[in-house]
Design an enzyme around this catalytic site. Structure first.
Site, short mmCIF file in Angstrom:
data_model
loop_
_atom_site.label_atom_id
_atom_site.label_comp_id
_atom_site.label_asym_id
_atom_site.label_seq_id
_atom_site.Cartn_x
_atom_site.Cartn_y
_atom_site.Cartn_z
N LYS A 1 8.75 -1.41 2.78
CA LYS A 1 7.76 -0.22 4.26
C LYS A 1 8.50 0.26 5.38
O LYS A 1 8.91 1.10 5.72
CB LYS A 1 6.83 -0.50 4.46
CG LYS A 1 5.64 0.07 4.99
CD LYS A 1 4.38 -0.77 5.25
CE LYS A 1 4.55 -1.75 6.29
NZ LYS A 1 2.98 -2.17 6.92
N SER B 1 37.26 44.66 0.87
CA SER B 1 36.40 44.00 -0.46
C SER B 1 37.27 43.97 -0.94
O SER B 1 37.76 44.60 -1.89
CB SER B 1 35.18 45.23 0.00
OG SER B 1 35.13 45.46 1.45
N ASN C 1 -6.74 -5.22 16.84
CA ASN C 1 -5.65 -6.40 17.49
C ASN C 1 -4.53 -5.36 17.27
O ASN C 1 -4.05 -5.11 16.00
CB ASN C 1 -5.66 -7.33 16.58
CG ASN C 1 -4.38 -7.81 16.84
OD1 ASN C 1 -3.17 -8.25 18.11
ND2 ASN C 1 -3.86 -8.57 15.56
N THR D 1 1.36 -13.85 8.72
CA THR D 1 2.49 -13.69 9.69
C THR D 1 2.96 -14.75 10.80
O THR D 1 3.61 -14.66 11.48
CB THR D 1 1.21 -11.96 10.84
OG1 THR D 1 -0.12 -12.61 10.38
CG2 THR D 1 1.72 -10.70 10.47
N ASN E 1 39.05 28.52 -4.72
CA ASN E 1 40.23 26.79 -4.48
C ASN E 1 40.27 26.12 -5.43
O ASN E 1 41.04 25.22 -4.94
CB ASN E 1 39.40 26.66 -3.07
CG ASN E 1 37.68 26.36 -3.54
OD1 ASN E 1 37.38 27.31 -4.76
ND2 ASN E 1 37.28 25.48 -2.60
N TYR E 2 39.78 26.09 -6.72
CA TYR E 2 39.37 24.94 -7.69
C TYR E 2 40.17 25.53 -9.02
O TYR E 2 39.69 27.14 -9.27
CB TYR E 2 38.60 24.49 -7.50
CG TYR E 2 37.89 23.52 -8.63
CD1 TYR E 2 38.20 22.41 -8.16
CD2 TYR E 2 36.96 23.58 -9.61
CE1 TYR E 2 38.38 21.75 -9.30
CE2 TYR E 2 36.68 22.54 -10.20
CZ TYR E 2 37.30 21.22 -9.91
OH TYR E 2 36.97 20.02 -11.30
N ARG F 1 1.06 -1.14 -0.10
CA ARG F 1 0.14 0.15 0.12
C ARG F 1 0.64 1.58 0.00
O ARG F 1 0.41 2.60 -0.02
CB ARG F 1 -0.89 0.06 0.63
CG ARG F 1 -2.14 -1.25 1.57
CD ARG F 1 -3.23 -1.38 2.38
NE ARG F 1 -2.26 -2.32 3.47
CZ ARG F 1 -2.64 -2.72 4.19
NH1 ARG F 1 -3.85 -2.42 4.73
NH2 ARG F 1 -1.69 -3.47 4.59
N ALA G 1 41.91 47.25 -1.18
CA ALA G 1 40.26 46.30 -1.64
C ALA G 1 40.83 46.46 -2.32
O ALA G 1 41.81 46.91 -4.19
CB ALA G 1 39.86 47.29 -1.35
C1 UD1 Z 1 -1.57 -7.07 11.04
C2 UD1 Z 1 -2.93 -7.90 12.13
C3 UD1 Z 1 -4.33 -7.34 12.03
C4 UD1 Z 1 -3.82 -6.14 13.11
C5 UD1 Z 1 -2.79 -5.36 12.35
C6 UD1 Z 1 -2.26 -4.54 12.74
C7 UD1 Z 1 -2.88 -10.82 11.02
C8 UD1 Z 1 -3.03 -11.57 10.17
N1 UD1 Z 1 -3.21 -9.28 11.65
O1 UD1 Z 1 -2.52 -6.97 10.24
O2 UD1 Z 1 -4.79 -8.02 13.33
O3 UD1 Z 1 -5.14 -5.10 13.50
O4 UD1 Z 1 -1.60 -6.23 11.95
O5 UD1 Z 1 -1.60 -3.03 12.63
O6 UD1 Z 1 -0.71 -10.96 11.85
N2 UD1 Z 1 5.01 -9.77 7.87
C9 UD1 Z 1 5.77 -10.49 7.34
N3 UD1 Z 1 5.47 -11.39 6.74
C10 UD1 Z 1 4.51 -12.31 6.13
C11 UD1 Z 1 3.66 -10.86 5.92
C12 UD1 Z 1 4.12 -10.19 7.06
O7 UD1 Z 1 6.64 -10.47 8.40
O8 UD1 Z 1 4.43 -12.77 5.51
C13 UD1 Z 1 5.13 -8.27 8.60
C14 UD1 Z 1 5.15 -6.85 7.85
O9 UD1 Z 1 6.69 -6.85 7.41
C15 UD1 Z 1 4.37 -6.09 9.00
C16 UD1 Z 1 3.95 -7.01 9.71
O10 UD1 Z 1 4.12 -8.46 9.38
O11 UD1 Z 1 5.39 -5.30 9.82
C17 UD1 Z 1 2.23 -7.02 9.69
O12 UD1 Z 1 2.10 -7.25 8.52
P1 UD1 Z 1 0.57 -6.48 8.08
O13 UD1 Z 1 0.37 -6.84 6.34
O14 UD1 Z 1 0.57 -5.49 7.83
O15 UD1 Z 1 -0.86 -6.70 8.63
P2 UD1 Z 1 -2.39 -6.16 8.71
O16 UD1 Z 1 -2.55 -6.11 7.28
O17 UD1 Z 1 -1.70 -4.96 8.71
CA CA Z 2 0.13 -3.55 9.31
#
Ligand code: UD1
Ligand code: CA
Length: 463
Positions: free
Chosen positions: A24, A408, A172, A81, A389-390, A17, A426
Site C-alpha cells: 500500500k 516540403s 486516533n 503496530t 533515422n533507422y 484493503r 521539395a
Molecule cells: C491504526 C490505529 C488506529 C488509528 C488508525 C489511524 C492501531 C492498533 N490502530 O489502525 O487506532 O485510528 O491507525 O489511521 O494502531 N503496520 C506495521 N506492522 C504491523 C501492522 C501495521 O508496520 O504489524 C503499519 C502499517 O503498514 C501501517 C500502520 O502500521 O502503515 C498502521 O496500520 P493499519 O493496519 O493501517 O492500522 P489501522 O487499522 O488503520
Molecule cells: Ca491505516
C-alpha cells in the site's frame, strides 16, 4: 538545529484493503508515494534520525526510502503496530532519554504545520506520551478516543468497540510522541487478546495512564489531514485534497489555473509567475515551467524543463524535453525524450521530435518527424519532412545546419548532413550530404505529353 527526537515510521503492513500486488505505502499520489510524502513531512521537523519499520515487500520499500538519514528495522511477521515498534527495541534502548515520534505510513496528507505544535505541546506539558486526534464526521475504521469527562482513558479499536463507543467521533490519527524510556517499559505489557488478535500500539495509552504517566493529546484542526488511506477510494479522495493544495500554493505564487477540477499538477512541479494553465492540462514529474508561459487545454507535460514566455498549444504531449524562452509548440505536437527546442523556435501541427536539438528561431510547422537530429538556427523545415533515422539495425543522425531550407515532403536518409544555407527542393530524397549554399533536388524530372488525354479518348472510341 536538530530537535532532540527520533522518528519511527510504521510501513511493514501489506495494506490488504488495497487489493494490490504492490504494498500500500508505495502507491502514489500526484507523483509521490504515500511513504515518501510521510517521510518528507517528518524531514521538515528535523529529527535526529528516521527509522522505517519494513516487512512486507521490504526490498521495494527500502529502495523507495533509501537515504543516509534513514535507517531500517525489519518486522518479519506483521503482528500489529505495537509489535512493529518492538522491532526497533535494540535501537530504542540506546536512546532511552530521548523522545520518539511514531507515524503510521498511510498518512500522506499530514503537514508540518500540524506536527510542529504537536511536538511543542509534548515538551510544554512534559508528557510521557502525546498523541494526535481529530474530530471526524465518519469515524468508521479508526480507533476512538475514550474519555471520562475531560480525562483520556484509552483508545478503543473499531473492531473491539461497543455500538455506543462507535458513535464517538474523536479518532486516533496514528501519530504519537513517546518518551522512549516509558514506551519501552509499557510495550511488553501489550497483549493480543482482542478481536484482531494483534498487538495494538494504542493499548500503550491505557497502560501508561494506569502507571500514572502523563498522557496528553493534540487535536488536529484540519481533520482531513489525518485520514489514513486504507483503500483506493480513500486514495482518490486524498489525491483530490493534495491537488487542491498544490493548485492553491501555485496560485499564491502567481500562477493562474483556470480550471482546478480538470487540471493535474504533480507535487514536485515548479511553475513561475504569470504563467497560465488552461483546463485539462496534466503536468507531471519533476517538470519546471518558467514565467509568463501559456499552457493550453489538453497539454500533457512529463519531466520537462520549459523557459519563460513559452506557448504550448492544445493537445500536445511532451516528455523529458527542454523548451527554451519564447518558443511555441503545438497544437498536436509530440516530443519524445531528449528533445531541445531553442529560443524562439516554432514547432507546430502534428510534428514529432525525438532526441533532437531544434535551433533558435527555426520552424517546423506541419506534419514532420525529426529523430536523432541536430537543427541549427533559422532553419525552415517544410511540411511533411521526415528523417529516415533507422535502417532496421541502427539509428543514424541527421545534421541540418544554420539557415538551411528543407522543402516540403523531403526525406532525409540518415546519416546525412545539409550544409549551412543550403536549399533542398521539395519532394527530394536526400541520401548524400548537401554542401553549404547549394541547391539539392533529387526528385525525378517532370514529364509532359501534350494532348495525351485527347489521344486516349480516341483510343477508347476505336475499341
Ligand atoms: C491504526 C490505529 C488506529 C488509528 C488508525 C489511524 C492501531 C492498533 N490502530 O489502525 O487506532 O485510528 O491507525 O489511521 O494502531 N503496520 C506495521 N506492522 C504491523 C501492522 C501495521 O508496520 O504489524 C503499519 C502499517 O503498514 C501501517 C500502520 O502500521 O502503515 C498502521 O496500520 P493499519 O493496519 O493501517 O492500522 P489501522 O487499522 O488503520
Ligand atoms: Ca491505516
Amino acid at each position: 538545529m536538530k530537535e532532540n527526537f527520533l522518528a519511527l515510521v510504521l510501513a511493514a503492513g501489506e495494506g490488504t484493503r488495497f487489493k494490490s500486488d504492490r504494498i500500500k505505502v508505495l502507491h502514489t499520489l500526484m507523483g509521490k508515494s504515500m511513504l515518501r510524502l510521510v517521510l518528507d513531512c517528518i524531514f521538515k521537523l528535523r529529527p535526529e534520525k528516521i527509522y522505517v519499520v519494513v516487512g512486507y515487500q521490504k526490498e521495494a520499500v527500502m529502495k523507495e526510502a533509501q537515504s543516509e538519514k534513514i535507517g531500517f528495522v525489519i518486522q518479519r511477521r506483521q503482528l500489529g503496530t505495537a509489535h512493529a515498534v518492538l522491532a526497533a527495541k535494540e535501537i530504542l534502548k540506546k536512546e532511552s532519554n530521548k523522545n520518539l515520534l511514531i507515524v503510521n505510513a498511510d498518512l500522506p496528507l499530514l503537514r508540518k504545520e500540524t506536527l510542529k505544535p504537536f511536538l511543542d505541546l509534548h515538551k510544554k506539558e512534559g508528557n510521557s506520551l502525546t498523541f494526535l486526534s481529530a474530530d471526524v464526521n465518519n469515524p468508521t475504521g479508526f480507533g476512538r478516543v475514550l474519555r471520562s469527562g475531560d480525562k483520556i482513558e484509552k483508545i478503543i479499536e473499531e473492531k473491539d468497540a461497543s455500538a455506543s463507543q462507535r458513535k464517538i467521533k474523536e479518532i486516533n490519527a496514528g501519530v504519537y510522541l513517546f518518551r522512549i524510556k516509558d514506551l519501552l517499559k509499557a510495550l511488553p505489557k501489550v497483549s493480543n487478546q482482542n478481536k484482531k488478535g494483534e498487538y495494538y500500539l494504542t493499548d500503550v495509552i491505557e497502560i501508561l495512564i494506569n502507571q500514572d504517566k502523563k498522557v496528553g493529546l493534540y487535536k488536529a484542526s484540519r481533520p482531513e489531514e489525518v485520514i489514513g488511506i486504507n483503500d483506493r477510494y480513500e486514495l482518490a479522495k486524498a489525491v483530490e485534497i493534495l491537488r487542491e493544495r498544490k493548485i492553491k500554493s501555485l496560485a499564491e505564487d502567481g500562477v493562474t489555473v483556470y480550471d482546478p477540477s480538470t487540471t493535474w499538477i504533480d507535487l514536485d512541479v515548479k511553475i513561475g509567475r504569470d504563467t497560465t494553465i488552461y483546463s485539462s492540462a496534466i503536468i507531471e514529474g519533476k517538470s519546471v515551467i518558467g514565467n509568463q508561459c501559456q499552457i493550453y487545454p489538453f497539454v500533457h507535460i512529463i519531466d520537462c524543463k520549459i523557459g519563460d514566455r513559452v506557448k504550448i498549444l492544445s493537445s500536445t504531449m511532451i516528455e523529458g524535453s527542454r523548451i527554451k524562452d519564447e518558443a511555441q509548440v503545438g497544437p498536436f505536437t509530440h516530443f519524445r525524450p531528449k528533445t531541445v527546442v531553442q529560443e524562439g523556435a516554432k514547432v507546430g501541427n502534428f510534428v514529432e521530435l525525438k532526441n533532437t536539438v531544434f535551433g533558435k528561431k527555426s520552424k517546423a510547422g506541419h506534419l514532420t518527424y525529426l529523430g536523432d537530429c541536430k537543427v541549427g538556427g533559422k532553419v525552415n523545415i517544410g511540411a511533411g519532412t521526415i528523417t529516415c533515422n533507422y535502417d532496421g539495425f541502427k539509428k543514424h543522425r541527421t545534421l541540418i545546419e544554420e539557415g538551411a531550407f528543407i522543402g516540403s515532403g523531403t526525406e532525409l536518409v540518415a546519416p546525412v548532413r545539409v550544409g549551412k544555407n543550403a536549399y533542398v527542393g521539395a519532394g527530394s530524397t536526400i541520401s548524400k550530404n548537401v554542401s553549404s549554399e547549394s541547391l539539392a533536388v533529387s526528385r525525378s524530372r517532370q514529364v509532359e505529353k501534350p494532348g495525351w488525354m485527347r489521344k486516349k479518348d480516341k483510343r477508347k472510341k476505336k475499341r
